[in-house]
Design an enzyme around this catalytic site. Structure first.
Site, PDB file in Angstrom:
ATOM      1  N   ASN A  90       0.853  -1.182   0.000  1.00 12.83           N
ATOM      2  CA  ASN A  90       0.000   0.000   0.000  1.00 12.83           C
ATOM      3  C   ASN A  90       0.892   1.236   0.000  1.00 12.83           C
ATOM      4  OD1 ASN A  90      -2.484  -1.359   0.079  1.00 12.83           O
ATOM      5  ND2 ASN A  90      -2.299  -1.671   2.279  1.00 12.83           N
ATOM      6  N   GLN A  97      -2.303   3.671   2.925  1.00 15.42           N
ATOM      7  CA  GLN A  97      -1.061   3.446   3.681  1.00 15.42           C
ATOM      8  C   GLN A  97      -1.145   4.178   5.016  1.00 15.42           C
ATOM      9  OE1 GLN A  97       2.614   4.721   1.776  1.00 15.42           O
ATOM     10  NE2 GLN A  97       3.889   3.786   3.381  1.00 15.42           N
ATOM     11  N   HIS A 103       6.371  -1.717   4.131  1.00 20.01           N
ATOM     12  CA  HIS A 103       5.971  -3.041   4.612  1.00 20.01           C
ATOM     13  C   HIS A 103       5.244  -3.776   3.504  1.00 20.01           C
ATOM     14  CE1 HIS A 103       2.983  -0.011   5.769  1.00 20.01           C
ATOM     15  NE2 HIS A 103       2.053  -0.929   5.582  1.00 20.01           N
ATOM     16  N   LEU A 104       5.704  -4.979   3.271  1.00 23.10           N
ATOM     17  CA  LEU A 104       5.099  -5.856   2.270  1.00 23.10           C
ATOM     18  C   LEU A 104       4.125  -6.761   3.011  1.00 23.10           C
ATOM     19  CD1 LEU A 104       5.193  -6.948  -0.668  1.00 23.10           C
ATOM     20  CD2 LEU A 104       7.100  -8.390   0.037  1.00 23.10           C
ATOM     21  N   HIS A 105       2.823  -6.634   2.677  1.00 23.27           N
ATOM     22  CA  HIS A 105       1.839  -7.524   3.286  1.00 23.27           C
ATOM     23  C   HIS A 105       1.899  -8.872   2.572  1.00 23.27           C
ATOM     24  CE1 HIS A 105      -0.812  -4.406   5.345  1.00 23.27           C
ATOM     25  NE2 HIS A 105      -0.205  -3.628   4.465  1.00 23.27           N
TER      26      HIS A 105
HETATM   27  P1  AMP Z   1      -0.899  -0.166   5.690  1.00 21.84           P
HETATM   28  O1  AMP Z   1      -2.331   0.237   5.686  1.00 21.84           O
HETATM   29  O2  AMP Z   1      -0.471  -0.848   4.430  1.00 21.84           O
HETATM   30  O3  AMP Z   1       0.016   0.986   6.059  1.00 21.84           O
HETATM   31  O4  AMP Z   1      -0.777  -1.288   6.796  1.00 21.84           O
HETATM   32  C1  AMP Z   1      -0.338  -1.072   8.092  1.00 21.84           C
HETATM   33  C2  AMP Z   1      -0.539  -2.397   8.786  1.00 21.84           C
HETATM   34  O5  AMP Z   1       0.201  -2.390   9.977  1.00 21.84           O
HETATM   35  C3  AMP Z   1      -1.996  -2.693   9.156  1.00 21.84           C
HETATM   36  O6  AMP Z   1      -2.394  -3.912   8.548  1.00 21.84           O
HETATM   37  C4  AMP Z   1      -1.962  -2.793  10.674  1.00 21.84           C
HETATM   38  O7  AMP Z   1      -2.845  -3.772  11.180  1.00 21.84           O
HETATM   39  C5  AMP Z   1      -0.517  -3.136  10.920  1.00 21.84           C
HETATM   40  N1  AMP Z   1       0.015  -2.760  12.216  1.00 21.84           N
HETATM   41  C6  AMP Z   1      -0.066  -1.549  12.815  1.00 21.84           C
HETATM   42  N2  AMP Z   1       0.597  -1.550  13.985  1.00 21.84           N
HETATM   43  C7  AMP Z   1       1.102  -2.800  14.138  1.00 21.84           C
HETATM   44  C8  AMP Z   1       1.887  -3.447  15.137  1.00 21.84           C
HETATM   45  N3  AMP Z   1       2.290  -2.792  16.243  1.00 21.84           N
HETATM   46  N4  AMP Z   1       2.218  -4.741  14.957  1.00 21.84           N
HETATM   47  C9  AMP Z   1       1.813  -5.413  13.866  1.00 21.84           C
HETATM   48  N5  AMP Z   1       1.091  -4.852  12.873  1.00 21.84           N
HETATM   49  C10 AMP Z   1       0.729  -3.571  13.008  1.00 21.84           C
END
Ligand code: AMP
Ligand code: ZN
Length: 117
Positions: A90, A97, A103-105
């Site tokens: 994202n 984002q 971060h790669l999901h």
């Molecule tokens: P994005 O929307 O692509 O920026 O995704 C951010 C992701 O980070 C989301 O899926 C959140 O659930 C995840 N996230 C946020 N804080 C943490 C955390 N402390 N540990 C693990 N995942 C997290």
């Protein structure tokens, strides 16, 4: 900047530094993989570079995207995702984002719809 450079205000840099806990499932000298706090599928892992970059383009300039994809593929195999999986980056507001450390999901373990929401 070295491969370990960090942003003190960045949540994922704090996870890299082990100042914020995470369920780490794999790591190497360039990247770490940990379970997403709010999983969207049976497997939902985030693969991030140890070096801070705000998004995929910045981490590509750091030469780290191959490392993320390779570690994601290792985790996918360990998780038994033999029917496939999805890798998502994202980037920016239209993509939602929320964390500005690349971060790669890695999502899998169920049939994933297309097109994405
Ligand atoms: P994005 O929307 O692509 O920026 O995704 C951010 C992701 O980070 C989301 O899926 C959140 O659930 C995840 N996230 C946020 N804080 C943490 C955390 N402390 N540990 C693990 N995942 C997290
Ligand atoms: Zn960071």
């Amino acid at each position: 900047m070295t491969d370990k450079s960090t942003d003190p205000h960045c949540l994922f840099c704090k996870i890299v530094a082990e100042k914020v806990p995470a369920e780490v499932v794999a790591s190497n000298d360039k990247a770490i993989a940990f379970r997403d706090l709010n999983p969207q599928a049976p497997t939902h892992v985030l693969v991030i570079p140890r070096r801070h970059g705000a998004n995929a383009a910045e981490s590509a300039e750091h030469g780290l995207m191959d490392a993320l994809v390779s570690l994601a593929a290792e985790v996918a195999e360990e998780e038994g995702l033999t029917h496939g999986y999805r890798l998502v980056l994202n980037t920016g507001p239209d993509a939602g984002q929320a964390v500005f450390h690349t971060h790669l999901h890695l999502v899998g373990g169920r049939n994933l719809g297309w097109p994405p929401g």
